[in-house]
Design a protein around this motif. Structure first.
Motif, PDB file in Angstrom:
ATOM      1  N   THR A  36      15.457  11.677   3.518  1.00  0.00           N
ATOM      2  CA  THR A  36      14.929  11.094   2.791  1.00  0.00           C
ATOM      3  C   THR A  36      15.836   9.862   2.635  1.00  0.00           C
ATOM      4  O   THR A  36      16.859  10.372   3.072  1.00  0.00           O
ATOM      5  N   LYS A  37      15.776   8.858   1.804  1.00  0.00           N
ATOM      6  CA  LYS A  37      16.437   7.604   0.716  1.00  0.00           C
ATOM      7  C   LYS A  37      18.459   8.457   0.596  1.00  0.00           C
ATOM      8  O   LYS A  37      18.721   9.333  -0.226  1.00  0.00           O
ATOM      9  N   ALA A  38      19.409   7.542   0.601  1.00  0.00           N
ATOM     10  CA  ALA A  38      20.873   8.077  -0.333  1.00  0.00           C
ATOM     11  C   ALA A  38      20.316   8.786  -1.130  1.00  0.00           C
ATOM     12  O   ALA A  38      21.319   9.197  -1.899  1.00  0.00           O
ATOM     13  N   PHE A  39      19.912   7.298  -2.260  1.00  0.00           N
ATOM     14  CA  PHE A  39      19.860   7.816  -3.329  1.00  0.00           C
ATOM     15  C   PHE A  39      18.495   7.734  -4.206  1.00  0.00           C
ATOM     16  O   PHE A  39      18.242   7.598  -5.699  1.00  0.00           O
ATOM     17  N   CYS A  40      17.516   7.869  -3.115  1.00  0.00           N
ATOM     18  CA  CYS A  40      16.213   8.889  -4.337  1.00  0.00           C
ATOM     19  C   CYS A  40      15.478   9.472  -2.996  1.00  0.00           C
ATOM     20  O   CYS A  40      15.838   9.780  -2.014  1.00  0.00           O
ATOM     21  N   LEU A  41      13.989   9.960  -3.347  1.00  0.00           N
ATOM     22  CA  LEU A  41      13.627  10.723  -2.748  1.00  0.00           C
ATOM     23  C   LEU A  41      12.911  10.083  -1.560  1.00  0.00           C
ATOM     24  O   LEU A  41      11.830  11.024  -1.086  1.00  0.00           O
ATOM     25  N   CYS A  42      12.575   9.187  -1.571  1.00  0.00           N
ATOM     26  CA  CYS A  42      11.606   8.402  -0.859  1.00  0.00           C
ATOM     27  C   CYS A  42      12.441   8.619   0.587  1.00  0.00           C
ATOM     28  O   CYS A  42      12.785   8.940   1.503  1.00  0.00           O
ATOM     29  N   ALA A  43      11.060   8.221   1.478  1.00  0.00           N
ATOM     30  CA  ALA A  43      10.924   9.061   2.372  1.00  0.00           C
ATOM     31  C   ALA A  43      11.368   7.890   3.949  1.00  0.00           C
ATOM     32  O   ALA A  43      11.612   6.871   3.703  1.00  0.00           O
ATOM     33  N   ASN A  53       7.171   3.301   1.477  1.00  0.00           N
ATOM     34  CA  ASN A  53       8.467   4.479   1.662  1.00  0.00           C
ATOM     35  C   ASN A  53       9.017   3.742  -0.002  1.00  0.00           C
ATOM     36  O   ASN A  53       9.780   3.082   0.199  1.00  0.00           O
ATOM     37  N   VAL A  54       8.549   3.442  -1.108  1.00  0.00           N
ATOM     38  CA  VAL A  54       9.555   2.825  -2.634  1.00  0.00           C
ATOM     39  C   VAL A  54       9.348   3.061  -3.489  1.00  0.00           C
ATOM     40  O   VAL A  54       7.900   3.893  -3.605  1.00  0.00           O
ATOM     41  N   CYS A  55      10.745   3.161  -4.439  1.00  0.00           N
ATOM     42  CA  CYS A  55       9.993   3.503  -5.764  1.00  0.00           C
ATOM     43  C   CYS A  55      11.219   2.423  -6.931  1.00  0.00           C
ATOM     44  O   CYS A  55      11.683   1.955  -6.701  1.00  0.00           O
ATOM     45  N   PRO A  56      10.955   3.159  -7.882  1.00  0.00           N
ATOM     46  CA  PRO A  56      12.049   2.173  -8.677  1.00  0.00           C
ATOM     47  C   PRO A  56      13.457   2.373  -8.462  1.00  0.00           C
ATOM     48  O   PRO A  56      13.837   0.855  -8.482  1.00  0.00           O
ATOM     49  N   VAL A  57      13.762   2.781  -7.975  1.00  0.00           N
ATOM     50  CA  VAL A  57      15.181   3.295  -7.546  1.00  0.00           C
ATOM     51  C   VAL A  57      15.874   1.911  -6.404  1.00  0.00           C
ATOM     52  O   VAL A  57      16.289   1.655  -6.448  1.00  0.00           O
ATOM     53  N   CYS A  58      14.488   1.924  -5.022  1.00  0.00           N
ATOM     54  CA  CYS A  58      14.831   1.346  -3.763  1.00  0.00           C
ATOM     55  C   CYS A  58      14.398  -0.201  -3.861  1.00  0.00           C
ATOM     56  O   CYS A  58      15.006  -0.514  -3.089  1.00  0.00           O
ATOM     57  N   LEU A  59      13.744  -0.359  -5.235  1.00  0.00           N
ATOM     58  CA  LEU A  59      12.927  -1.073  -5.357  1.00  0.00           C
ATOM     59  C   LEU A  59      13.986  -1.998  -6.063  1.00  0.00           C
ATOM     60  O   LEU A  59      13.885  -3.210  -7.023  1.00  0.00           O
TER      61      LEU A  59
HETATM   62 ZN    ZN Z   1      12.850   5.085  -3.647  1.00  0.00          ZN
END
Ligand code: ZN
Length: 495
Positions: A36-43, A53-59
């Motif tokens: 998973t990414k450094a600060f969220c649970l995206c793969a 592989n994106v979510c509100p945190v990494c976007l």
């Molecule tokens: Zn993310």
């Protein structure tokens, strides 16, 4: 202009370069081996469809809060500890502000004036002819990756893939301790090997898991101050790093020899034309406007956590090389080759535990096995023969059940058919024949077919004996015992 600089005027390019000393510092970005990414649970899987592989945190959507992955900290600590760094109990995440389309938040989360670790070192062993040297590590810090811009020249458009945004990296920065392009290559190979052994990264350069920037300057030998440096980017292999350093150093030396100044800037390496060209002018770090990230608390690493990481470090390449020399009686060269990757060393060791003669195992792994891997463009992890399969074959040779020549054939057939060594030896009639009457039949046939050579050999040209033995071996399809053939032939010809 100094006397020395005047003196270098009119010299050849190599002559000019040899009048100066190359000074290099390297910055290596390493993608950590996390799911998973450094600060969220995206793969983090490479090659996923763009922007999946994106979510509100990494976007970087408003209101989304980053949470640091514990696993990222563990991997960063493992690397920093193995690099002999001082680990700081308290480090701080900062926002590195810059505007770029592949950076959705408008800043990158990194560490700035309070990094995770500082003051380390990496000893580059005396391998491949380079003298042993120690390169000081300035710092190791944690940061996130940016996304990827894809420029389509034909459509005159750019696209953005944000799958990589937020993927965890560590940056490993050296002091300007490196004095040649070859030494830079040796450092990078040693670092890559160390990271692979630590299992903190897949160190796959083609997929961007290991990225290198190089700072290079030139100065007169004996000078105590550093010359003006340039930063080399776009270095996609270690050989590109070495070639780019040579090209940029030659360019700087030429400027200095003509009494001109080196301008601090970023240079891009063009592998096609083997040349460097200037990129945008070098941004000073203060232009990035770093400030502590208010969304992330300081990273606190207790000393017992560091101690736990230190205790659980795996055996590192240098220790393994020593052990191979001492426990298996291998030469320094063999130990280097077999420890080049952790998985190759594991394969060798598993096989050496099953077959009694480690030197023979070493020769087969370095020779036949590596050659087969090269031909099939495979990694040892995917090699169809497991250590037990190879050990079975080597046992057959050790017990003189098959000859060395037959063993090579059996090895090839094992790869083709996926059958065991004993089964193949029996099927193909490769079990070594030591039955004198069978051997004498072949010898008779060979002497009849090569009368002339046999006569010369009988008349004292003893070196032809080997040739005749070779014919017998061929006739027996490698199954004859060559030593016995040689004895019987010598008796027969009276030599
Ligand atoms: Zn993310």
């Amino acid at each position: 202009m100094s006397v020395r600089e005047t003196a270098t005027r009119g010299m050849s390019a190599t002559g000019i370069a040899s009048a100066y000393e190359m000074v290099v510092g390297l910055e290596v970005h390493v993608q950590l081996l996390t799911r998973t990414k450094a600060f969220c649970l995206c793969a983090t899987d490479f090659g996923a469809p763009p922007n999946t592989n994106v979510c509100p945190v990494c976007l970087g959507l408003p209101g989304a809060l980053p949470v640091l992955s514990d696993h990222v900290v563990d991997l960063a600590l493992r690397a920093a500890t193995a690099l002999d760094c001082r680990i700081h109990e308290r480090s701080v995440f900062a926002r590195k502000n810059y505007f770029y389309p592949d950076l959705p938040k408008g800043y990158q989360i990194s560490q700035y004036d309070r990094p995770l670790a500082t003051q380390g070192r990496l000893t580059v062993e005396n391998t491949a002819g380079y003298p042993e040297s120690t390169v000081r590590i300035t710092r190791v810090h944690i940061e996130e990756d940016a996304g990827k811009s894809i420029h389509d020249r034909f459509a005159a458009a750019s696209a953005i893939d944000l799958n990589r945004a937020g993927v965890p990296l560590i940056e490993i920065v050296t002091e300007p301790d490196i004095r040649s392009a070859a030494a830079a290559g040796a450092y990078l190979r040693a670092l890559k090997q160390l990271l692979e052994y630590l299992e903190v990264s897949d160190v796959n350069m083609e997929e961007g898991s290991l990225r290198v920037d190089a700072n290079v300057s030139a100065r007169l030998p004996g000078a105590t101050t550093l010359g003006t440096k340039t930063e080399l980017k776009n270095l996609n292999s270690f050989s590109a790093v070495e070639r780019a350093l040579e090209a940029e150093f030659a360019r700087q030396c030429d400027l200095l020899a003509r009494g001109q100044r080196v301008v601090q800037q970023t240079m891009l390496w063009d592998g096609g034309s083997s040349s460097v060209r200037p990129a945008r002018s070098k941004e000073e770090s203060h232009d990035y406007r770093y400030f502590p990230d208010p969304d992330l608390p300081p990273l606190v690493v207790a000393s017992d956590r560091v101690e736990r990481v230190r205790r659980h470090l795996p055996e590192l390449p240098a220790a393994r090389r020593t052990r191979y020399r001492e426990a298996f009686g291998l030469s320094a060269y063999d130990a280097d080759v077999l420890t080049a990757s952790k998985s190759l060393g594991d394969y060798f060791e598993d096989c050496a535990r099953l077959h009694r003669d480690p030197k023979t195992v070493a020769n087969w792994v370095m020779g036949e096995v590596r050659a087969a891997l090269n031909v099939a463009k495979r990694k040892i992890e995917d090699f169809p023969l497991r250590p037990a399969d190879l050990a079975e074959l080597l046992d057959l040779v050790a017990h003189e059940t098959v000859s060395g020549t037959a063993a090579k054939r059996i090895f090839g057939l094992m790869l083709e058919t996926n059958r065991g060594a004993t089964e193949i030896a029996e099927r193909e009639g490769l079990l070594q024949v030591r039955d004198d009457s069978a051997l004498r039949d072949w010898i008779d046939q060979v002497i009849a077919e090569h009368e002339h050579e046999a006569a010369r050999c009988a008349n004292g040209e003893r070196k032809l004996l080997g040739v005749l033995v070779g014919f017998v071996m061929k006739k027996s399809k490698g199954s004859a015992d060559p030593r016995r053939v040689s004895q019987l032939l010598a008796e027969r010809l009276g030599v």
